[in-house]
Design an enzyme around this catalytic site. Structure first.
Site, short mmCIF file in Angstrom:
data_model
loop_
_atom_site.label_atom_id
_atom_site.label_comp_id
_atom_site.label_asym_id
_atom_site.label_seq_id
_atom_site.Cartn_x
_atom_site.Cartn_y
_atom_site.Cartn_z
N HIS A 186 -1.99 -3.28 -2.07
CA HIS A 186 -2.32 -3.12 -3.48
C HIS A 186 -3.83 -3.23 -3.66
CE1 HIS A 186 -1.84 -7.44 -2.92
NE2 HIS A 186 -2.42 -7.69 -4.09
N HIS B 269 -5.95 -5.18 -5.41
CA HIS B 269 -6.72 -6.39 -5.68
C HIS B 269 -7.80 -6.60 -4.61
CE1 HIS B 269 -3.42 -8.39 -8.36
NE2 HIS B 269 -4.11 -7.47 -8.99
N ASP C 68 -8.97 -9.01 -2.96
CA ASP C 68 -8.74 -9.84 -1.78
C ASP C 68 -7.80 -9.16 -0.77
OD1 ASP C 68 -6.71 -10.21 -3.71
OD2 ASP C 68 -6.14 -12.16 -2.90
N HIS C 69 -7.42 -7.93 -1.04
CA HIS C 69 -6.62 -7.15 -0.10
C HIS C 69 -7.28 -5.82 0.26
CE1 HIS C 69 -2.90 -9.65 -0.38
NE2 HIS C 69 -3.51 -10.01 -1.50
N HIS D 88 3.93 -7.16 -8.98
CA HIS D 88 2.66 -7.87 -8.86
C HIS D 88 1.54 -6.96 -9.35
CE1 HIS D 88 -0.27 -10.69 -7.26
NE2 HIS D 88 -0.85 -9.70 -6.60
N ASP E 162 1.72 -9.03 -1.61
CA ASP E 162 1.94 -10.09 -2.59
C ASP E 162 3.26 -9.91 -3.33
OD1 ASP E 162 -0.44 -11.09 -1.77
OD2 ASP E 162 -1.48 -10.90 -3.68
N HIS F 173 -0.38 -13.99 1.64
CA HIS F 173 -1.04 -15.28 1.39
C HIS F 173 -0.27 -16.40 2.04
CE1 HIS F 173 -4.00 -14.12 -1.75
NE2 HIS F 173 -3.11 -13.19 -2.06
#
Length: 226
Positions: free
Chosen positions: A54, A56, A58-59, A110, A134, A173
């Site tokens: 996805h 975001h 942090d990915h 998400h 996530d 995570h």
């Protein structure tokens, strides 16, 4: 098929999946290019593609830099917001990287464009792998930023729940301890949750994930975009 688990940022995982006969590799959620490239050099492999679950940061934040450093790199995902995207994928679409087969599993909630990746090698005795981003964690699921509880229930019970029982899950995570503590508050007499929490606190996570994994059992910070 060899999976390198790489612990980055506060509690994220990114992954390097290696096709051992060709030494080609595919990254999943390449958030930290410098760390990923260190592992690539150490393993002596060639990065061919990135699978992004996805958009975001942090990915996906490493996509642009890796695309610049690795000409011809293919970046797969289901959301136009993913940086450096070259190939938009759809539910049940299959990809091939040497002997590695990938089935894309659309799991919106998400984010509205979240995609999980189910991987296997034909004829291999190794268990298949799910890279769940996530959507699915150990003992929990991702926050509903762009979807509904009904969507998440469908994702977990019908889409991911239909995968073979021997599938190994590689999530986005490390929040196992926090999830299981919450589960124990909801069901304080649940012996399975008690045993799982003791397992997680005892450092079993580090043993499972190997040298590039977490130190084990660390709780999440109060706020994150996970």
């Amino acid at each position: 098929m060899k999976v390198k688990v790489i612990s980055v940022l506060e509690d994220n995982y990114m992954y390097l999946v290696i096709e051992e006969s060709t030494r080609d590799a595919v990254a999943v959620d390449a958030a930290v290019p410098k760390r990923l490239l260190e592992i690539i050099r150490k393993e002596d492999v060639v990065l061919r593609a990135i699978l992004t679950t996805h958009h975001h940061w942090d990915h996906a934040r490493g996509n642009e830099e890796l695309a610049r450093l690795c000409p011809g790199l293919r970046v797969y995902g289901a959301d136009e917001r993913i940086g450096a995207l070259t190939h938009k994928v759809t539910h049940n679409q299959e990809l091939t990287f040497g002997a590695i087969r990938v089935r894309c599993l659309f799991t919106p909630c998400h984010t509205s464009g979240h995609m999980c990746y189910f991987m296997w090698e034909d004829g291999s005795p190794d268990a298949p792998a799910l890279f769940s981003g996530d959507t699915l964690f150990v003992g929990g699921c991702g926050k509903f930023f762009e979807g509904t509880a009904e969507q998440m229930y469908t994702n977990l019970s019908q889409i991911l729940g239909a995968l073979p029982k021997e599938t190994k899950v590689f999530c986005g995570h490390e929040c196992t301890v926090r999830n299981l503590k919450f589960a124990l508050k909801v069901e304080p007499e649940n012996e399975i949750v008690k045993k799982k929490l003791a397992w997680a606190k005892g450092g079993a996570l580090a043993e499972v994930h190997g040298q590039d994994g977490p130190s084990g059992g660390a709780e999440d910070p109060p706020h994150r975009e996970g």
